[in-house]
Design a protein around this motif. Structure first.
Motif: not given
Length: 344
Positions: A269-282
């Motif tokens: 969930q942390t990784l998902r949030r950090r990717l979202k902060e960089e403007g992309i989804s996994f």
């Protein structure tokens, strides 16, 4: 199947690239009609054109002009120029030697700009210096020269060459938003002394992984690779992209978010949030990696569509074909062969 937005290109940038065609008196309206492009769109601020139509225009125009730079430079660039430059650097061994050869080859022709290749400390700088007395019909010519070189040498070593800075020697044009796609989101400075790109020195040691067969495939589909958007993203995005590529290489299956997060020793969930902060989804990032892997293998004429589907984690070729068309707007076969262009 992963869904992506249709790839489009700034109509204003394409309008600038046609300045030499207009000056030469070529019937631009006829070229636009052949490509299904409404001429009115080229003048509309913010208008965008589908990639397949832009690619057609990019194939028809040099033939009509008998000039690979579409009349934008002081002297015509003979058809076949890029191909010969590409072969001159293909077997250089490393990216550093390839860049030096590319600069040396291009400077032989003394046409509008002089290329320089310099290494200072940990930074590499490629610079375009205007030759006094040589005309450049539109500044977009410099964008075209630099992006073509940047994309091509990155393709040679199958890596995104992430830029630390891009300096442009003219004011921000009305297609300035396109630079984020042209240069993977690198910072852009306008009104500088020269047009240059800079990147980390460690790229120079990267090995060239392409060969004669993959180069012919690249040339056949040109200028498609120049227009494909390849985002760099932030540090987390780059790490996840690399781990995802490694996972595909090891097992030819799509890794899960949980697998990647475990490799990074963080919560999913942390990784998902950090990717979202960089403007992309996994999900989107994984589709990008699949696209990159597919494009690389499509350059090998010995690799079948079934094999490439497996390399990208698809058990059914039909699912891979649908996904690839969603990613690029082309079927794998169309991409591999390049667009057929008549020379009438």
């Amino acid at each position: 199947m992963e869904k992506t937005q249709q790839i489009t290109i700034s109509a204003r940038m394409i309008d600038h690239s046609m300045a030499g065609v207009r000056q030469a008196g070529i019937d631009l309206n006829r070229l636009l009609r052949k490509c299904g492009i409404a001429k009115e769109l080229l003048k509309q601020p913010g208008a965008r054109l589908p990639l397949d139509k832009v690619m057609k225009l990019g194939r028809y125009t040099p033939i009509a002009m008998q000039d690979e730079m579409n009349g934008l430079l002081h002297k015509p660039v003979a058809l076949g120029h890029f191909r010969m430059m590409a072969y001159a650097i293909l077997h250089a061994g490393t990216l550093g030697r390839a860049l030096q050869r590319a600069v040396d080859f291009t400077n032989l022709f003394d046409n509008s700009v002089q290329h320089t290749f310099a290494v200072e400390g940990n930074q590499v700088q490629i610079t375009l210096k205007r030759i006094p007395g040589h005309k450049i019909v539109d500044n977009q010519a410099l964008d075209s020269i630099m992006t073509t070189l940047h994309r091509f040498v990155g393709w040679l070593c199958n890596e995104r060459i992430l830029l630390n800075q891009v300096s442009v020697d003219f004011p921000a044009p009305d297609y300035h938003e396109e630079y984020q796609y042209m240069y993977y989101g690198a910072p852009i400075l306008f009104n500088q002394t020269h047009y240059s790109i800079s990147f980390d020195r460690n790229y120079l040691a990267h090995k060239i992984v392409q060969n004669d067969a993959s180069l012919e495939s690249y040339i056949r589909r040109a200028p498609l690779d120049i227009y494909l958007p390849l985002d760099a993203g932030g540090p987390i995005t780059r790490t996840v992209r690399q781990l995802t590529r490694e996972a595909f290489a090891e097992q030819n299956t799509a890794p899960t978010l949980e697998l990647i997060s475990a490799s990074m020793q963080i919560n999913s969930q942390t990784l998902r949030r950090r990717l979202k902060e960089e403007g992309i989804s996994f999900h989107t990032l994984k589709a990008q990696v699949r696209r990159d892997i597919a494009i690389h293998h499509l350059g090998n004429p010995e690799a079948s569509i079934e094999q490439i589907a497996a390399f990208t984690g698809y058990t059914e070729p039909s699912a891979f074909i649908r996904a690839f068309k969603a990613w690029t707007g082309f079927t794998p076969l169309q991409f591999r062969k390049g667009m057929e262009v008549d020379e009438e």
